[in-house]
Design a protein around this motif. Structure first.
Motif, PDB file in Angstrom:
ATOM      1  N   GLU A  18       2.200   1.716  -3.467  1.00 16.10           N
ATOM      2  CA  GLU A  18       1.144   2.260  -4.333  1.00 16.10           C
ATOM      3  C   GLU A  18       0.990   3.760  -4.134  1.00 16.10           C
ATOM      4  OE1 GLU A  18      -1.728  -1.709  -4.621  1.00 16.10           O
ATOM      5  OE2 GLU A  18      -2.089  -0.171  -3.086  1.00 16.10           O
ATOM      6  N   LEU A  19       0.945   4.199  -2.870  1.00 17.98           N
ATOM      7  CA  LEU A  19       0.833   5.624  -2.593  1.00 17.98           C
ATOM      8  C   LEU A  19       2.064   6.369  -3.088  1.00 17.98           C
ATOM      9  CD1 LEU A  19      -0.652   7.992  -1.346  1.00 17.98           C
ATOM     10  CD2 LEU A  19       0.318   7.373   0.882  1.00 17.98           C
TER      11      LEU A  19
ATOM     12  N   TRP B  21       0.825  -1.206   0.000  1.00 17.75           N
ATOM     13  CA  TRP B  21       0.000   0.000   0.000  1.00 17.75           C
ATOM     14  C   TRP B  21       0.859   1.255   0.000  1.00 17.75           C
ATOM     15  CZ3 TRP B  21       0.367   3.820   3.600  1.00 17.75           C
ATOM     16  CH2 TRP B  21       0.959   3.501   4.828  1.00 17.75           C
TER      17      TRP B  21
END
Length: 419
Positions: A114-115, A111
């Motif tokens: 992804e950010l 995550w």
């Protein structure tokens, strides 16, 4: 075509060179170099990313493709912010956002990667737009295509080092995660340098108050702007989605080359850009015509792509075709000059933002679709030469379509304007 709209921003330098803006442009080239390096770096660590994050081929393509979503959207914001407030604040802010995104990509779980990839795209959108904005204010109009070519040359040099140098670094020098953190710190230092080196705009050189996106009514209301974006976007796909993302995998899994040999060959495409972008920009300025250079590049791209994809891998000498493809791909920058010449002087930042938006929306859509296509073609058999050959055929079709679109783009070279 729109020709009589009132200016809403700074104007092209009509006389001599503007030293302050030229110096700021040089600092911005460092920003552009770094953003291209981190854009291409994942292509040399695909196996590490897959193993560490547990992603499928399509999942990895989706992760890397997140970059293009925010890049395309923030291209509009970056162009409008340059026209409204100048580059003094917008450029350092974009560079710092890129720095944070780079560090996050290698710092933690999926995550966070992804950010980080989203932030990379958002910050990187300010690099080329800012460099062209500064070049438009620092260089005389007759040198614009050359300056844009040099800008892209530096970017693609970063793309080449993002493959060749990073591959060397993460295999024996630093872990791949440490590379991202260190690169983030270096980019933050560049952000400070850009802030200190960029001149403050004169009040008369920025847009009046109103909607931040108001200049896009002019740019996107011009049919020629859409044609420029579509043509350039189609010509970018073989490099952004093809070579710089899947090129190394194509040669290791399809041709069964060693990892380092595949990296060296793939890096020849951005190296070709290093030479092709300024040469083609110079030719377009020297001839006073944009379209002959554009069509010449399209034909060379088509022939070299076909020669790479379809014959047996040993038929042609190594490195040559990849270099020719990269050199010819410099033609993708010609529409960046044209879009600024078919729109008023006051929306130069927005014109560059608009074409970047159109180009990278196409890359954002194409990247996960191409990963899905490869996975569907491979089935349970895995990635093979046949799978890549069939997948890359889409890029060949795209080059042909770019040539068709170019037929409808208006010639804007100095020879035509003088006539």
């Amino acid at each position: 075509m729109t020709t009589s709209a009132p200016p809403v921003g700074g104007v092209q330098a009509k006389g001599g060179f503007q030293a302050g803006y030229v110096l700021a442009w040089a600092f911005c080239l460092l920003f552009y170099f770094l953003q291209y390096s981190v854009r291409s770096a994942p292509s040399v660590m695909m196996d590490e990313l897959t193993a560490t994050m547990g992603l499928t081929t399509a999942g990895l393509a989706s992760l890397l493709g997140l970059y293009y979503y925010t890049y395309s959207a923030c291209s509009l914001i970056s162009g409008a912010s340059m026209d409204r407030w100048g580059a003094k604040i917008a450029l350092p802010a974009g560079t710092f956002v890129l720095a944070v995104g780079i560090a996050m990509f290698g710092a933690g779980p999926v995550w966070m990667a992804e950010l980080g990839r989203l932030l990379q795209g958002a910050g990187a959108a300010f690099a080329f737009v800012g460099a062209v904005y500064l070049a438009s204010h620092g260089f005389p109009a007759r040198y614009l295509a050359t300056a844009i070519g040099v800008t892209q040359c530096v970017g693609m040099l970063g793309g080449a080092m993002g493959q060749s140098t990073v591959a060397w670094l993460i295999h024996g020098v630093v872990p791949w995660r440490s590379f991202w953190v260190d690169a983030g710190v270096a980019t933050a230092v560049v952000a400070v340098a850009i802030f200190l080196g960029t001149p403050r705009p004169e009040k008369s050189a920025v847009a009046p108050q109103g909607s931040l996106l108001a200049p896009y009514r002019i740019v996107l209301g011009n049919r020629q702007s859409w044609l420029c974006g579509l043509c350039s976007g189609l010509l970018f796909l073989p490099t952004t989605v093809g070579s710089m993302t899947w090129g190394v995998s194509f040669m290791t899994h399809g041709w069964h080359l060693s990892y380092h040999e595949a990296v060296s060959r793939a890096a020849m495409v951005p190296i070709g850009w290093v030479f092709g972008c300024p040469v083609m920009g110079y030719l377009a300025d020297h001839l006073g015509r944009r379209k002959p250079v554009l069509f010449g590049g399209i034909v060379a791209m088509l022939l070299s792509s076909v020669a790479i994809i379809y014959p047996p891998p040993g038929l042609f000498p190594p490195y040559i075709l990849a270099f020719i493809l990269g050199f010819a791909s410099g033609a993708a920058m010609i529409p960046y000059s044209i879009i600024k010449e078919v729109n008023p002087d006051g929306v130069k930042g927005s014109a560059t933002g608009a074409i970047n938006f159109l180009v990278f929306v196409m890359s954002a859509v194409a990247s996960p679709l191409f990963g899905w296509l490869l996975q569907r073609l491979a089935g349970t058999a895995g990635l093979t030469e046949t799978v890549f050959r069939e997948g890359f055929s889409v890029g060949v079709v795209g080059i042909v379509l770019a040539g068709v679109v170019a037929l409808f783009i208006r010639e804007t070279g100095s020879a035509v304007r003088a006539g």
